[in-house]
Design a protein around this motif. Structure first.
Motif, PDB file in Angstrom:
ATOM      1  N   LEU A  22       0.843  -1.189   0.000  1.00  0.00           N
ATOM      2  CA  LEU A  22       0.000   0.000   0.000  1.00  0.00           C
ATOM      3  C   LEU A  22       0.882   1.243   0.000  1.00  0.00           C
ATOM      4  CD1 LEU A  22      -2.801   1.393   0.343  1.00  0.00           C
ATOM      5  CD2 LEU A  22      -2.347   1.338   2.796  1.00  0.00           C
ATOM      6  N   ILE A  23       0.594   2.164  -0.918  1.00  0.00           N
ATOM      7  CA  ILE A  23       1.278   3.457  -0.950  1.00  0.00           C
ATOM      8  C   ILE A  23       0.226   4.493  -0.568  1.00  0.00           C
ATOM      9  CG2 ILE A  23       2.581   5.130  -2.300  1.00  0.00           C
ATOM     10  CD1 ILE A  23       3.318   2.822  -4.236  1.00  0.00           C
ATOM     11  N   PRO A  24       0.279   5.010   0.656  1.00  0.00           N
ATOM     12  CA  PRO A  24      -0.742   5.967   1.092  1.00  0.00           C
ATOM     13  C   PRO A  24      -0.682   7.286   0.316  1.00  0.00           C
ATOM     14  CG  PRO A  24       0.410   5.027   2.975  1.00  0.00           C
ATOM     15  CD  PRO A  24       1.180   4.636   1.737  1.00  0.00           C
ATOM     16  N   LYS A  25      -1.851   7.909   0.165  1.00  0.00           N
ATOM     17  CA  LYS A  25      -1.956   9.214  -0.477  1.00  0.00           C
ATOM     18  C   LYS A  25      -0.941  10.166   0.136  1.00  0.00           C
ATOM     19  CE  LYS A  25      -5.146  13.048  -1.220  1.00  0.00           C
ATOM     20  NZ  LYS A  25      -6.530  13.527  -1.049  1.00  0.00           N
ATOM     21  N   GLY A  26      -0.252  10.938  -0.713  1.00  0.00           N
ATOM     22  CA  GLY A  26       0.720  11.918  -0.260  1.00  0.00           C
ATOM     23  C   GLY A  26       2.125  11.387  -0.058  1.00  0.00           C
ATOM     24  N   SER A  28      -1.584   7.967 -17.903  1.00  0.00           N
ATOM     25  CA  SER A  28      -3.026   7.856 -17.737  1.00  0.00           C
ATOM     26  C   SER A  28      -3.605   9.256 -17.589  1.00  0.00           C
ATOM     27  CB  SER A  28      -3.368   7.035 -16.492  1.00  0.00           C
ATOM     28  OG  SER A  28      -4.775   7.038 -16.273  1.00  0.00           O
ATOM     29  N   TYR A  29      -4.823   9.454 -18.116  1.00  0.00           N
ATOM     30  CA  TYR A  29      -5.532  10.703 -17.871  1.00  0.00           C
ATOM     31  C   TYR A  29      -6.249  10.655 -16.520  1.00  0.00           C
ATOM     32  CZ  TYR A  29      -4.657  12.222 -22.652  1.00  0.00           C
ATOM     33  OH  TYR A  29      -4.061  12.624 -23.819  1.00  0.00           O
ATOM     34  N   LYS A  30      -6.196   9.514 -15.855  1.00  0.00           N
ATOM     35  CA  LYS A  30      -6.726   9.350 -14.494  1.00  0.00           C
ATOM     36  C   LYS A  30      -5.608   8.760 -13.631  1.00  0.00           C
ATOM     37  CE  LYS A  30     -11.271   8.380 -16.364  1.00  0.00           C
ATOM     38  NZ  LYS A  30     -12.237   7.311 -16.646  1.00  0.00           N
ATOM     39  N   PRO A  31      -4.498   9.478 -13.488  1.00  0.00           N
ATOM     40  CA  PRO A  31      -3.334   8.920 -12.806  1.00  0.00           C
ATOM     41  C   PRO A  31      -3.566   8.775 -11.300  1.00  0.00           C
ATOM     42  CG  PRO A  31      -2.992  11.250 -13.176  1.00  0.00           C
ATOM     43  CD  PRO A  31      -4.280  10.884 -13.871  1.00  0.00           C
ATOM     44  N   ASN A  32      -2.797   7.866 -10.705  1.00  0.00           N
ATOM     45  CA  ASN A  32      -2.832   7.736  -9.254  1.00  0.00           C
ATOM     46  C   ASN A  32      -1.580   8.335  -8.612  1.00  0.00           C
ATOM     47  OD1 ASN A  32      -0.971   5.750  -9.927  1.00  0.00           O
ATOM     48  ND2 ASN A  32      -2.368   4.055  -9.500  1.00  0.00           N
ATOM     49  N   ALA A  33      -0.706   8.913  -9.448  1.00  0.00           N
ATOM     50  CA  ALA A  33       0.519   9.544  -8.958  1.00  0.00           C
ATOM     51  C   ALA A  33       0.853  10.739  -9.845  1.00  0.00           C
ATOM     52  CB  ALA A  33       1.673   8.541  -8.973  1.00  0.00           C
ATOM     53  N   ARG A  34       1.754  11.549  -9.375  1.00  0.00           N
ATOM     54  CA  ARG A  34       2.241  12.680 -10.169  1.00  0.00           C
ATOM     55  C   ARG A  34       3.721  12.869  -9.881  1.00  0.00           C
ATOM     56  NH1 ARG A  34       0.191  18.470  -9.207  1.00  0.00           N
ATOM     57  NH2 ARG A  34       1.824  18.689 -10.731  1.00  0.00           N
ATOM     58  N   TYR A  35       4.345  13.722 -10.689  1.00  0.00           N
ATOM     59  CA  TYR A  35       5.764  13.996 -10.474  1.00  0.00           C
ATOM     60  C   TYR A  35       5.994  15.486 -10.333  1.00  0.00           C
ATOM     61  CZ  TYR A  35       5.797  14.959 -15.510  1.00  0.00           C
ATOM     62  OH  TYR A  35       5.534  15.457 -16.755  1.00  0.00           O
ATOM     63  N   ARG A  86      16.605  16.496 -10.337  1.00  0.00           N
ATOM     64  CA  ARG A  86      15.925  15.368  -9.706  1.00  0.00           C
ATOM     65  C   ARG A  86      14.428  15.446  -9.997  1.00  0.00           C
ATOM     66  NH1 ARG A  86      16.437  15.874  -3.853  1.00  0.00           N
ATOM     67  NH2 ARG A  86      16.375  18.081  -4.352  1.00  0.00           N
ATOM     68  N   LYS A  87      13.768  14.328  -9.862  1.00  0.00           N
ATOM     69  CA  LYS A  87      12.321  14.243 -10.038  1.00  0.00           C
ATOM     70  C   LYS A  87      11.775  13.423  -8.874  1.00  0.00           C
ATOM     71  CE  LYS A  87      10.833  14.129 -14.308  1.00  0.00           C
ATOM     72  NZ  LYS A  87      10.099  15.357 -14.482  1.00  0.00           N
ATOM     73  N   GLU A  88      10.599  13.861  -8.371  1.00  0.00           N
ATOM     74  CA  GLU A  88       9.965  13.212  -7.226  1.00  0.00           C
ATOM     75  C   GLU A  88       8.589  12.709  -7.645  1.00  0.00           C
ATOM     76  OE1 GLU A  88       9.926  15.058  -3.067  1.00  0.00           O
ATOM     77  OE2 GLU A  88       8.101  15.857  -4.010  1.00  0.00           O
ATOM     78  N   PHE A  89       8.234  11.510  -7.211  1.00  0.00           N
ATOM     79  CA  PHE A  89       6.948  10.906  -7.526  1.00  0.00           C
ATOM     80  C   PHE A  89       6.142  10.757  -6.241  1.00  0.00           C
ATOM     81  CE2 PHE A  89       9.870   9.851 -10.841  1.00  0.00           C
ATOM     82  CZ  PHE A  89       9.121   9.985 -12.000  1.00  0.00           C
ATOM     83  N   VAL A  90       4.864  11.214  -6.300  1.00  0.00           N
ATOM     84  CA  VAL A  90       4.009  11.289  -5.121  1.00  0.00           C
ATOM     85  C   VAL A  90       2.658  10.644  -5.432  1.00  0.00           C
ATOM     86  CG1 VAL A  90       2.887  12.890  -3.506  1.00  0.00           C
ATOM     87  CG2 VAL A  90       5.110  13.470  -4.477  1.00  0.00           C
ATOM     88  N   ALA A  91       2.118   9.895  -4.474  1.00  0.00           N
ATOM     89  CA  ALA A  91       0.798   9.270  -4.635  1.00  0.00           C
ATOM     90  C   ALA A  91      -0.303  10.320  -4.511  1.00  0.00           C
ATOM     91  CB  ALA A  91       0.604   8.182  -3.589  1.00  0.00           C
ATOM     92  N   LEU A  92      -1.204  10.372  -5.501  1.00  0.00           N
ATOM     93  CA  LEU A  92      -2.352  11.284  -5.472  1.00  0.00           C
ATOM     94  C   LEU A  92      -3.495  10.725  -4.629  1.00  0.00           C
ATOM     95  CD1 LEU A  92      -2.473  12.326  -9.224  1.00  0.00           C
ATOM     96  CD2 LEU A  92      -1.812  13.758  -7.282  1.00  0.00           C
ATOM     97  N   ARG A  93      -3.505   9.430  -4.467  1.00  0.00           N
ATOM     98  CA  ARG A  93      -4.507   8.735  -3.652  1.00  0.00           C
ATOM     99  C   ARG A  93      -3.838   7.464  -3.162  1.00  0.00           C
ATOM    100  NH1 ARG A  93      -5.820   4.337  -6.456  1.00  0.00           N
ATOM    101  NH2 ARG A  93      -6.068   4.386  -8.718  1.00  0.00           N
ATOM    102  N   ASP A  94      -4.495   6.726  -2.287  1.00  0.00           N
ATOM    103  CA  ASP A  94      -3.947   5.440  -1.878  1.00  0.00           C
ATOM    104  C   ASP A  94      -3.804   4.558  -3.115  1.00  0.00           C
ATOM    105  OD1 ASP A  94      -4.086   6.291   0.744  1.00  0.00           O
ATOM    106  OD2 ASP A  94      -5.705   4.928   1.319  1.00  0.00           O
ATOM    107  N   ILE A  95      -2.651   3.934  -3.247  1.00  0.00           N
ATOM    108  CA  ILE A  95      -2.393   3.005  -4.351  1.00  0.00           C
ATOM    109  C   ILE A  95      -2.278   1.619  -3.730  1.00  0.00           C
ATOM    110  CG2 ILE A  95      -0.885   2.396  -6.280  1.00  0.00           C
ATOM    111  CD1 ILE A  95       0.067   5.363  -6.273  1.00  0.00           C
ATOM    112  N   GLN A  96      -3.128   0.728  -4.171  1.00  0.00           N
ATOM    113  CA  GLN A  96      -3.236  -0.600  -3.575  1.00  0.00           C
ATOM    114  C   GLN A  96      -2.119  -1.531  -4.045  1.00  0.00           C
ATOM    115  OE1 GLN A  96      -5.531  -1.187  -1.159  1.00  0.00           O
ATOM    116  NE2 GLN A  96      -5.981   1.000  -1.461  1.00  0.00           N
ATOM    117  N   PRO A  97      -1.728  -2.500  -3.215  1.00  0.00           N
ATOM    118  CA  PRO A  97      -0.746  -3.495  -3.649  1.00  0.00           C
ATOM    119  C   PRO A  97      -1.209  -4.176  -4.936  1.00  0.00           C
ATOM    120  CG  PRO A  97      -1.202  -3.719  -1.305  1.00  0.00           C
ATOM    121  CD  PRO A  97      -2.197  -2.729  -1.849  1.00  0.00           C
ATOM    122  N   GLY A  98      -0.310  -4.314  -5.898  1.00  0.00           N
ATOM    123  CA  GLY A  98      -0.630  -4.933  -7.177  1.00  0.00           C
ATOM    124  C   GLY A  98      -1.198  -3.986  -8.218  1.00  0.00           C
ATOM    125  N   GLU A  99      -1.501  -2.749  -7.827  1.00  0.00           N
ATOM    126  CA  GLU A  99      -2.061  -1.764  -8.757  1.00  0.00           C
ATOM    127  C   GLU A  99      -0.939  -1.092  -9.544  1.00  0.00           C
ATOM    128  OE1 GLU A  99      -4.847   2.279  -8.585  1.00  0.00           O
ATOM    129  OE2 GLU A  99      -4.393   1.199  -6.731  1.00  0.00           O
TER     130      GLU A  99
END
Length: 125
Positions: free
Chosen positions: A26-30, A76-83, A90-103
Motif C-alpha cells: 500500500l502506498i498511502p496518499k501523499g 493515464s488521464y486518471k493517474p494515481n501519482a504525479r511527479y 531530480r524528479k519526485e513521484f508522489v501518490a495522489l490517492r492510496d495506491i493498492q498493492p498490485g495496482e
C-alpha cells in the motif's frame, strides 16, 4: 520476472502493453515513493534512438532520462501519482490517492494530473 529496487515498487510486464510500474505494498496518499536523479542531454543527441520513448522534456531543446523507475511509469488521464521537478536535476513521484498493492502506478505525461491534452500516442483507458 519482476525487477525491484524499492520497498514500494516493482516492474512487471503487461500483456499487450509492455512494462509498467506496480505497487508492491500500500502506498498511502501523499507518500513520496520515489525520488530519482535525471540524466539531462540535448534532445538532438537521442532523437533517433529508442531512448526517446522514455524521456521527459527538460528545458529548451533538452530532455531528461529519469533513473530508478522514473522513466518506466505509464501514462493515464486518471493517474494515481504525479511527479515534480526538483533542484539538482531530480524528479519526485508522489501518490495522489492510496495506491493498492498490485495496482499499476501511472502518471499524466502532460505533468498536471488533470491535463487532458493529447499525447503523441493513442491512449486506451
Amino acid at each position: 520476472m519482476s525487477l525491484q529496487q524499492s520497498e514500494y515498487l516493482e516492474i512487471r510486464r503487461i500483456p499487450g502493453k509492455g512494462r509498467g510500474v506496480f505497487a508492491r505494498v500500500l502506498i498511502p496518499k501523499g507518500t513520496v515513493f520515489e525520488t530519482v536523479p535525471m540524466l539531462v542531454c540535448k534532445q538532438k543527441d537521442i532523437l533517433e534512438s529508442t531512448l526517446m520513448n522514455y524521456v521527459y522534456a527538460w528545458g529548451a531543446d533538452t530532455v531528461g532520462v529519469a533513473l530508478g523507475y522514473g522513466s518506466m511509469y505509464n501514462h493515464s488521464y486518471k493517474p494515481n501519482a504525479r511527479y515534480f521537478d526538483l533542484p539538482l536535476q531530480r524528479k519526485e513521484f508522489v501518490a495522489l490517492r492510496d495506491i493498492q498493492p498490485g495496482e499499476e502506478v501511472t502518471i499524466n505525461y502532460n505533468g498536471e494530473p488533470k491535463d487532458k491534452k493529447a499525447v503523441w500516442f493513442e491512449v486506451k483507458e
